[in-house]
Structures are given as structure tokens and as C-alpha cells.
Design a protein around this motif. Structure first.
Motif, PDB file in Angstrom:
ATOM      1  N   GLN A 132       0.834  -1.207   0.000  1.00 29.84           N
ATOM      2  CA  GLN A 132       0.000   0.000   0.000  1.00 29.84           C
ATOM      3  C   GLN A 132       0.868   1.257   0.000  1.00 29.84           C
ATOM      4  N   MET A 133       1.853   1.270   0.902  1.00 32.33           N
ATOM      5  CA  MET A 133       2.698   2.453   1.008  1.00 32.33           C
ATOM      6  C   MET A 133       3.521   2.644  -0.262  1.00 32.33           C
ATOM      7  N   ALA A 136       1.179   4.038  -2.913  1.00 32.64           N
ATOM      8  CA  ALA A 136       0.734   5.400  -2.593  1.00 32.64           C
ATOM      9  C   ALA A 136       1.885   6.381  -2.825  1.00 32.64           C
ATOM     10  N   VAL A 137       3.081   5.989  -2.414  1.00 34.12           N
ATOM     11  CA  VAL A 137       4.250   6.851  -2.632  1.00 34.12           C
ATOM     12  C   VAL A 137       4.530   6.989  -4.132  1.00 34.12           C
ATOM     13  N   ALA A 139       2.345   6.898  -6.543  1.00 31.43           N
ATOM     14  CA  ALA A 139       1.343   7.824  -7.087  1.00 31.43           C
ATOM     15  C   ALA A 139       1.712   9.265  -6.747  1.00 31.43           C
ATOM     16  N   ARG A 140       2.150   9.469  -5.515  1.00 31.69           N
ATOM     17  CA  ARG A 140       2.559  10.819  -5.121  1.00 31.69           C
ATOM     18  C   ARG A 140       3.719  11.304  -5.981  1.00 31.69           C
TER      19      ARG A 140
ATOM     20  N   PHE B 114      -1.694  14.980  -6.299  1.00 30.40           N
ATOM     21  CA  PHE B 114      -0.711  14.926  -5.207  1.00 30.40           C
ATOM     22  C   PHE B 114      -1.425  14.798  -3.863  1.00 30.40           C
ATOM     23  N   SER B 117      -2.942  11.320  -3.279  1.00 27.76           N
ATOM     24  CA  SER B 117      -1.976  10.272  -2.945  1.00 27.76           C
ATOM     25  C   SER B 117      -1.385  10.526  -1.557  1.00 27.76           C
ATOM     26  N   PHE B 120      -3.778   9.127   0.887  1.00 25.76           N
ATOM     27  CA  PHE B 120      -3.719   7.670   1.023  1.00 25.76           C
ATOM     28  C   PHE B 120      -2.454   7.218   1.740  1.00 25.76           C
ATOM     29  N   MET B 121      -1.346   7.929   1.532  1.00 30.99           N
ATOM     30  CA  MET B 121      -0.138   7.604   2.300  1.00 30.99           C
ATOM     31  C   MET B 121      -0.413   7.697   3.798  1.00 30.99           C
ATOM     32  N   VAL B 124      -2.566   4.892   5.034  1.00 31.72           N
ATOM     33  CA  VAL B 124      -1.785   3.659   5.189  1.00 31.72           C
ATOM     34  C   VAL B 124      -1.011   3.713   6.494  1.00 31.72           C
TER      35      VAL B 124
END
Lengths: 324, 324
Positions: A132-133, A136-137, A139-140, B114, B117, B120-121, B124
Motif C-alpha cells: 500500500q505504502m 501510494a508513494v 502515485a505521489r 498529489f 496520494s 492515502f499515504m 496507510v
């Protein structure tokens, strides 16, 4: 080994990914499903899932999570494509009219958001906080990288490091996350996990570089694009950086003028392509790509021999293959 | 109890939210932080965090997770605002020039991504899969709802249920998720958790309805907006639905013509507002709002008395307060 051998190796898993991609398009708003189907049924090579699956299988994993997580990655990838096409005003994608053109910018932005959130829902369901992390990272970093690219548009003082940062964010980060996800699924050692992260990063960088070379130096009959699109958009990529490195001060001055003030008229483009030929920029650029591919492949040596390892070794070269 | 009493009750927690909002804007791409700071420093009432915090405290929770999760909710909310403003071509937001106007549509879309995401980070990191799923589903529903609203633009045959679905998606779902998140933090019974979900949903619906009433029937000096923006955009909301319900067939026909073909010229708007006055649409619409507020508040009775419960009771009315 050829590309068909590779694809045959993960045939069943790739089918499962296709099913997964369509299975989640269960919105009770019909238009959302329509747009998503339009986007997913236009094919696409599903490169990222192939890397995720091969990395998982090389790491000893076999199971259904490769389909779920490949779906997540393709949703994230597709969401960024939808948004990028809106930003660039793109007219075509994968040989079809782009979604923004068919459905409008508003719908394209919102369906991108839908796919992002759908991706995160499936990540939550999958339940592995490391993955997940990681995603998510990723995507960021992708959204940051796109902003950075915009900020650096037509900045002729851009450094090679900045260029690397841009292509790492916009392309390599997601390939890297796919390869690392596969390793995590296989439960390999930290060292092997790091190796797959590095394999994905270097491969992604090389892949984007090869694409950037084609933009100037590809055969228009094969790429289907007029050369120099990037020049027109003020994107300063590997071939231009290599050209600036090799050319005289007077030439550098002229190149910078073109990028900053004049854009890619036919005459300007001819001038730039002439210089690229003069300094054999193609060769200089391809040498950089080859370095990254070699370094990517070196990581595979940490894994025992297997058809999956062979496939990943083959794919690294295949991703940047060019006519000799 | 007045609004200052309510805010005083969660003063420390609200400060923590402000810190949290800025703490995560740690992108190494300066422009991303610049846009995010611009958006967050333009204030905003942080309504959603207030509901999350009060719900948590009423449910017996005290701790740092209200700040983390409020940050997540505000990031998601702000991401949707950034994207909505791009879609609507909005020029102002919270009394300042909108981000899309200051930084461009491209940057606004990407900074929205940004923030998604980044949200979501942090979800998580927080690590609670129930809350993760709740907020991922909320984000999905919001994007779906916006698409549905676009699809239903200028559809004069829209049903009340469709209107409810739109305002539930675009507004109520996130309020509901905030209130339910608070209940989950407090570890209350399933029944109480469902009650807070329902409180948030009904309150959010009433809040959006009150906003839709103001669009036609608010005092322009107080709203700062010309009446009838929604009419111009083909958004068919509560006051128009109530007007269609009350008016004669001939009037209905004329109203539909205006919505579908003519938009809000001064003359048309005057006609519609005249009819709204004739049938006292304000009163009819406000009656619906009041019903939702009463039903929302009824849920609070499942909780023992506390200043937090009083505050949530007060806020329900406050959110839709109007001059008598």
C-alpha cells in the motif's frame, strides 16, 4: 527466447489481469463504466503487470494477488494517462481518439479520480501495508514529477540530474514499484527486494530515455509521430542534453534560442536534427540507455536461474530494442 | 451554546489539524508545496475535521489520530475542489483567486492528484483498514457523483432521487465518512457507528440543499453571488424541483424551455424567481431541509449526554441556519 515465449510464460496470469481490470468497473453511474471500458478495451500492452507478475514468479509467488495488484497498478497508470492527456490536450492515445476528446476534459479528469480511488480500495482489500505504502508513494511521486516537468518546461539550463528526476518520477517509479511488489509477494530477502526495486528503476529510466530518443530520431513511419514533438512542448530530454554537451558554444546559443523563443518550425527542427546527425547524438544517447539496461539486468544475478529470470533479462533489452 | 462555544470545545484539536495540513506538504518539488500552501492558507472552515473530532470525542476517543485523519479528509476534500474548479472554470474560491486561475489548470489537476496520494499515504500510516476503506469508498463515490451530475446536466426529467444521489455523492458521503470515522476511533457499538454514519449523511444532504436554496433565493449581498448560477449551469436542484412540483403545466413547460434551451438571461431568471415567490418555494424547500436535520439529530440520542453531543446537535442546525 523471444517476446512470445515471455508472454506465453505468464499467459494465464495476464488473462486474470484483463478480467480484474473490467471486474471492478462496477460503478452505478453508467458513464463511468463506459469511459473506463473505452480506455481499457483500447488494449495497451499491460507492460507493468507483466513485470509485476514475472517478478513475483521469479521470487517464488504463485497466486491471485498478482491479478489484484496488477489491476491496481494499471488503474493508477491509466488515471495518470487520463489526466496527462487532459493537461497536454492530447487527441490520440493507443491509436484511438483520446478519452478527453471523446468524453470531454471534465469527464476524463473525474474518471481518472475514480480509477485512483478504485485502485486504493483494492489496495486496502489486499491488505499489505508495505505494498500500500509503496504504491501510494509511487502515485505521489508521479504527480510531483509531472509538476516538476511543467516547471522545467523550456528551461535550457536544466541539468541531467533534473531530467533524470523527471523521468524517474513519471515512468521509472511505477515500474520499480511493480517489480518490488512482485518481490514482496514472493517474500524474498531485503537484499533481493532492493535488487528488484533497482531493476525496475533502471529499466524504467532506460525505457523513457529510449522513448525520448525516438521522439527526435525515430523513423516517423514507425513511430507514427512527427519528430520533435518534445521540442515543440519545450521538453528538454536526453537527445537535446547530449547535443548541448557535444556542440560548439555558437551552436548551443542557437539551440537555446530555438527552445526558448522559437519552437519547432520545420526549419528549426531541420537545424537541430542536422546537428544531432553531425554529432551522432543517437549513438551517444543510446550508450546511456545501454548503461542503464546493463545495470538493471545485473540485479537479476541475485536470483537463482529460472525461466522468469530469463524473461526479465530478455524484457530489459526488449523494452529499448531498436533497429540496427 | 453558540458557534464559539463549539469551536472552543475542540480548539486544541483544530490547531493540531492546521499543523498536520502543512506538515505533510514536504514535496521536494517546490511548486507543489506552493500550490498546497496557497490552498490551505486561504482558510476554509475545516467543517469536516470539526465533525470528525466531535464525533470521536463524543464516542470517547482522545488522541492524535483525529489530526491525522482530519488531514486525510481535508486533503481529499481539497483535491476534489481543485479538480472541480478546473472542470467548472471557476475564478474564485474562498474569496481568493482559484488555484487553477493562479497556477493554471495543469498544475491544479496535478496538485489535486498529489493531495489524493498524500491522503492515502497517511491513511496507510494510520493503519486502520476499516477507515481506509471508508475513505477510499467516499473518494470513489465523490468522483462518480460528479460524473453523474455532469450526465444529468439540463435533464429536466431528473427525479428527486437522482438529485439526492448527486448531493449525497458530492457532499454527504464525506461528512458521513468523517462522522463514522470518529465513531470508529471511539470504538462504539455497530449501532452507534451506524447512527453516526446516518447523522453525517442526513446532515450533509441538508447542508447541500441549503446551499442550493441560497443559489436561487439567497440575499446576493450576503452570498456574494448573483442568483441563479446553478440555473445557468443546468444544475437542477431542490428549488427548481419544488417549483416544478407546484407550478401549472404551462409554467412547467416554460421552465423546462428555459433550462434546456435558453439559460439564465435576466428576464428568464426574473420569471423563475417570480414563480418561486408565487409558490413560496423557499418555504417548501426549507421544509425538506428541516426534515433532514431533524432526522440527522435523532441519531445523537443513542449517545449519552455530553458537551460533544450538544455541540453536534447545535452544529446540525447551524449548518443550515438562515435569516428568519
Amino acid at each position: 527466447m523471444n517476446i512470445n515465449d515471455v508472454l506465453a510464460l505468464v499467459d494465464k496470469e495476464r488473462d486474470a489481469v484483463e478480467k480484474e481490470l473490467l471486474a471492478n468497473l462496477d460503478s452505478d453511474v453508467k458513464m463511468v463504466n463506459e469511459v473506463a471500458s473505452y480506455v481499457f478495451e483500447s488494449g495497451g500492452k499491460r507492460l507493468r503487470p507483466v513485470f509485476l507478475i514475472l517478478s513475483a514468479m521469479m521470487s517464488g509467488y504463485k497466486g491471485e494477488r498478482t491479478a489484484t495488484l496488477s489491476g491496481v497498478v494499471e488503474y493508477i497508470h491509466t488515471a495518470t494517462l487520463l489526466h496527462d492527456d487532459v493537461i497536454d490536450g492530447a487527441k490520440f492515445r493507443r491509436g484511438k481518439e483520446s478519452a478527453n476528446r471523446v468524453f470531454g476534459n471534465d469527464i476524463a479528469v473525474l474518471c481518472g479520480d475514480f480509477l485512483y480511488s478504485r485502485a486504493f480500495m483494492n489496495l486496502v482489500k489486499d491488505g499489505d501495508s508495505r505494498i500500500q505504502m509503496l504504491l501510494a508513494v509511487a502515485a505521489r511521486t508521479m504527480s510531483e514529477g509531472e509538476v516538476f516537468q511543467l516547471v522545467k518546461t523550456a528551461d535550457v539550463k536544466i541539468k541531467f540530474e533534473d531530467y533524470l528526476k523527471i523521468i524517474n518520477s513519471k515512468t521509472a517509479v511505477l515500474f520499480s514499484a511493480c517489480c518490488e511488489t512482485g518481490a514482496i509477494l514472493g517474500g524474498v530477502s531485503d537484499e533481493r527486494q532492493a535488487a528488484m526495486r533497482d531493476y525496475g528503476t533502471k529499466l524504467g529510466i532506460a525505457f523513457q530515455m529510449a522513448d525520448d530518443i525516438l521522439d527526435y530520431l525515430g523513423d516517423p513511419e514507425k513511430t507514427g509521430k512527427k519528430p520533435g514533438t518534445d521540442l515543440n512542448e519545450g521538453k528538454i530530454t536526453l537527445p537535446v542534453l547530449k547535443l548541448l554537451e557535444a556542440s560548439t558554444e555558437a551552436e548551443q546559443k542557437r539551440i537555446r534560442e530555438i527552445i526558448v523563443d522559437e519552437k519547432a518550425t520545420d526549419e528549426n527542427l531541420e537545424y537541430i536534427l542536422g546537428l544531432m546527425k553531425k554529432y551522432d547524438v543517437k549513438k551517444r544517447s543510446e550508450a546511456v540507455v545501454d548503461e542503464y539496461i546493463s545495470a538493471a539486468k545485473a540485479n537479476l544475478k541475485l536470483f537463482p536461474e529460472s525461466p522468469y529470470r530469463d524473461a526479465l533479462d530478455f524484457l530489459a533489452d526488449y523494452m529499448v530494442a531498436r533497429e540496427k
